[in-house]
Design an enzyme around this catalytic site. Structure first.
Site, PDB file in Angstrom:
ATOM      1  N   HIS A 220      -9.164  -7.411   0.939  1.00 31.95           N
ATOM      2  CA  HIS A 220      -8.701  -7.572  -0.441  1.00 31.95           C
ATOM      3  C   HIS A 220      -9.548  -8.504  -1.292  1.00 31.95           C
ATOM      4  O   HIS A 220      -9.348  -8.585  -2.493  1.00 31.95           O
ATOM      5  CB  HIS A 220      -7.252  -8.061  -0.471  1.00 31.95           C
ATOM      6  CG  HIS A 220      -7.117  -9.512  -0.110  1.00 31.95           C
ATOM      7  ND1 HIS A 220      -7.225  -9.969   1.169  1.00 31.95           N
ATOM      8  CD2 HIS A 220      -6.914 -10.608  -0.874  1.00 31.95           C
ATOM      9  CE1 HIS A 220      -7.071 -11.281   1.195  1.00 31.95           C
ATOM     10  NE2 HIS A 220      -6.885 -11.703  -0.040  1.00 31.95           N
TER      11      HIS A 220
HETATM   12  C1  UD1 Z   1      -3.991 -13.349  -4.034  1.00 27.47           C
HETATM   13  C2  UD1 Z   1      -4.610 -14.716  -3.762  1.00 27.47           C
HETATM   14  C3  UD1 Z   1      -5.379 -14.678  -2.437  1.00 27.47           C
HETATM   15  C4  UD1 Z   1      -4.511 -14.171  -1.309  1.00 27.47           C
HETATM   16  C5  UD1 Z   1      -3.934 -12.809  -1.704  1.00 27.47           C
HETATM   17  C6  UD1 Z   1      -3.027 -12.233  -0.641  1.00 27.47           C
HETATM   18  C7  UD1 Z   1      -5.332 -16.084  -5.696  1.00 27.47           C
HETATM   19  C8  UD1 Z   1      -6.490 -16.560  -6.455  1.00 27.47           C
HETATM   20  N1  UD1 Z   1      -5.562 -15.113  -4.780  1.00 27.47           N
HETATM   21  O1  UD1 Z   1      -5.041 -12.433  -4.263  1.00 27.47           O
HETATM   22  O2  UD1 Z   1      -5.830 -15.982  -2.124  1.00 27.47           O
HETATM   23  O3  UD1 Z   1      -5.277 -14.056  -0.143  1.00 27.47           O
HETATM   24  O4  UD1 Z   1      -3.184 -12.964  -2.927  1.00 27.47           O
HETATM   25  O5  UD1 Z   1      -2.528 -11.012  -1.055  1.00 27.47           O
HETATM   26  O6  UD1 Z   1      -4.231 -16.542  -5.911  1.00 27.47           O
HETATM   27  N2  UD1 Z   1      -0.489  -6.511  -7.243  1.00 27.47           N
HETATM   28  C9  UD1 Z   1       0.468  -5.551  -7.012  1.00 27.47           C
HETATM   29  N3  UD1 Z   1       1.686  -5.964  -6.537  1.00 27.47           N
HETATM   30  C10 UD1 Z   1       1.964  -7.263  -6.295  1.00 27.47           C
HETATM   31  C11 UD1 Z   1       0.966  -8.228  -6.519  1.00 27.47           C
HETATM   32  C12 UD1 Z   1      -0.255  -7.834  -6.981  1.00 27.47           C
HETATM   33  O7  UD1 Z   1       0.255  -4.368  -7.225  1.00 27.47           O
HETATM   34  O8  UD1 Z   1       3.104  -7.572  -5.883  1.00 27.47           O
HETATM   35  C13 UD1 Z   1      -1.786  -6.122  -7.774  1.00 27.47           C
HETATM   36  C14 UD1 Z   1      -2.024  -6.811  -9.106  1.00 27.47           C
HETATM   37  O9  UD1 Z   1      -1.610  -6.027 -10.157  1.00 27.47           O
HETATM   38  C15 UD1 Z   1      -3.490  -7.085  -9.128  1.00 27.47           C
HETATM   39  C16 UD1 Z   1      -3.905  -7.070  -7.662  1.00 27.47           C
HETATM   40  O10 UD1 Z   1      -2.800  -6.592  -6.911  1.00 27.47           O
HETATM   41  O11 UD1 Z   1      -4.198  -6.118  -9.813  1.00 27.47           O
HETATM   42  C17 UD1 Z   1      -4.319  -8.421  -7.220  1.00 27.47           C
HETATM   43  O12 UD1 Z   1      -3.250  -9.376  -7.278  1.00 27.47           O
HETATM   44  P1  UD1 Z   1      -3.548 -10.935  -7.545  1.00 27.47           P
HETATM   45  O13 UD1 Z   1      -2.304 -11.720  -7.378  1.00 27.47           O
HETATM   46  O14 UD1 Z   1      -4.287 -11.109  -8.816  1.00 27.47           O
HETATM   47  O15 UD1 Z   1      -4.582 -11.386  -6.440  1.00 27.47           O
HETATM   48  P2  UD1 Z   1      -4.771 -10.981  -4.908  1.00 27.47           P
HETATM   49  O16 UD1 Z   1      -6.033 -10.220  -4.809  1.00 27.47           O
HETATM   50  O17 UD1 Z   1      -3.531 -10.391  -4.319  1.00 27.47           O
END
Ligand code: UD1
Length: 377
Positions: A220
């Protein structure tokens, strides 16, 4: 003492669960509150973890959702400031290195509320990782720094942090692993696959998948999934090389799925023999998958630690780690390979048949939450 614990994203849940449980064992000393910032918000990334890890319902949900880093951190700070004013805690406790960790520690420090950081002192020394910025800021502002190992202690002392604030307590993730390991070992792999399957070929129901072992993949990090060329090369490696030798089970993070679809790679994967694509699975299901895997490929820090304690050989798709104790040179089971195909191939060939070799660093003993709470009394 009114203690406000914060969770925001998936890796926080397994760190806060044992802490909150331990606080609740001392009702005369502590009045615990739980705030969910809502960085992760859907069923598979958030809601399902609460009953599974027996985390109480949050007292406040800030519903900040997705966005750029500035948007997430900014929205969290605005909402958390309000939560602090309404609830008036004596201490805010944050965990790990996600945006919620950083945003809430900055807000609490500005409101002159004391901050404690669980999993302090980890450093990758790579500021291109947003998590490294979150760690540095949080540690700088924390009044109490609970560390998992001596390397973390040294990192903090090298940065000039007062020794008196640093408390070596061990790795709280392992408390959660020990609590759920037995339940995980009773889960049926075929049922996990059936319940969470998104695509992939017909292998899943065949007994040989589980008899001969499989490779497990999670991915990820922006460094691996955001660049279409890098992602395409990785898919080529997993589809053409790994899945030809071993069935490959991939629990697909929403960020990666979106990139795969945008880059036109999703179709290729769903039709690929030997690859089984799963939704993000729950904690206990992931533990079961890890227990049965012959080899793990991951860019997650938490999984590196779990592989170490379970003994699963782990190829880490990063060029550095803030968790050096998990590396083979320190006695762990992980090897760094970045996303370079030559290194990945080499690691796969040398590690796919290694026996499991569990390794527990000092104080990764399942009693970290106990030590943290005892030190707060
Ligand atoms: C975040 C953390 C990372 C951790 C990871 C575990 C930061 C900087 N990064 O990264 O350290 O290892 O979580 O998962 O805080 N999304 C969904 N559903 C959700 C949550 C997110 O679809 O419930 C999608 C969002 O729309 C987004 C993408 O996933 O486009 C990334 O989510 P985001 O929270 O920005 O960062 P992660 O890559 O998950």
């Amino acid at each position: 003492m009114k203690v406000m614990a914060v969770v925001g994203a998936r890796p926080n849940f397994m760190k806060i669960a044992p802490f909150v449980r331990e606080l609740r064992r001392h009702p005369l000393c502590f009045d615990p509150l739980l705030v969910h910032t809502g960085q992760h918000y859907d069923e598979t990334m958030s809601a399902s973890f609460f009953p599974a890890l027996r985390i109480p319902e949050p007292d406040a949900h800030l519903a900040v959702g997705s966005g750029t880093h500035a948007e997430q951190v900014g929205r969290t700070m605005i909402a958390f400031e309000q939560a602090l004013k309404t609830r008036n805690p004596d201490l805010v406790v944050v965990a790990g290195d996600v945006n919620a960790t950083c945003a809430c520690s900055v807000t609490a420090a500005k409101e002159r509320v004391k901050v404690a950081h669980i999993e302090a002192g980890l450093r990758s020394f790579d500021r291109s990782m947003p998590e490294e910025i979150n760690r540095i800021v949080t540690d700088r502002l924390s009044d109490i720094l609970f560390t998992p190992d001596e390397i973390a202690d040294r990192n903090l002392l090298n940065e000039g942090i007062d020794r008196a604030k640093v408390k070596l307590v061990g790795n709280i993730m392992i408390d959660t692993l020990d609590t759920h390991r037995e339940a995980a070992s009773r889960l049926n792999l075929g049922e996990i696959v059936t319940a969470n399957r998104m695509g992939g070929d017909g292998l899943a129901s065949g007994a040989s998948l589980w008899d001969d072992g499989y490779a497990l993949l999670t991915l990820h990090r922006p460094s691996n999934v955001d660049d279409p060329d890098i992602l395409a090369r990785l898919i080529g490696f997993f589809a053409d090389e790994v899945a030809h030798e071993l069935p490959l089970v991939w629990t697909v993070h929403p960020r990666s799925r979106r990139r795969l679809e945008a880059d036109g790679l999703w179709q290729r994967l769903t039709g690929c023999p030997g690859i089984i694509l799963l939704e993000p699975v729950g904690y206990i299901e992931m533990l079961r998958l890890n227990l049965g895997a012959r080899i793990m490929f991951t860019d997650s820090g938490g999984l590196q630690e779990e592989c170490c304690v379970l003994g699963t050989p782990c190829v880490t798709l990063r060029n550095n780690t803030e968790r050096p104790l998990t590396l083979r040179e320190y006695g762990g089971t992980c090897e760094l390979a970045g996303n370079d195909l030559v290194r990945l191939r080499k690691r796969f060939l040398e590690m796919r048949s290694l026996p499991r070799r569990p390794f527990r660093p000092p104080m990764w003993d399942g009693r970290t939450a106990e030590r943290i709470v005892a030190s707060m009394m």
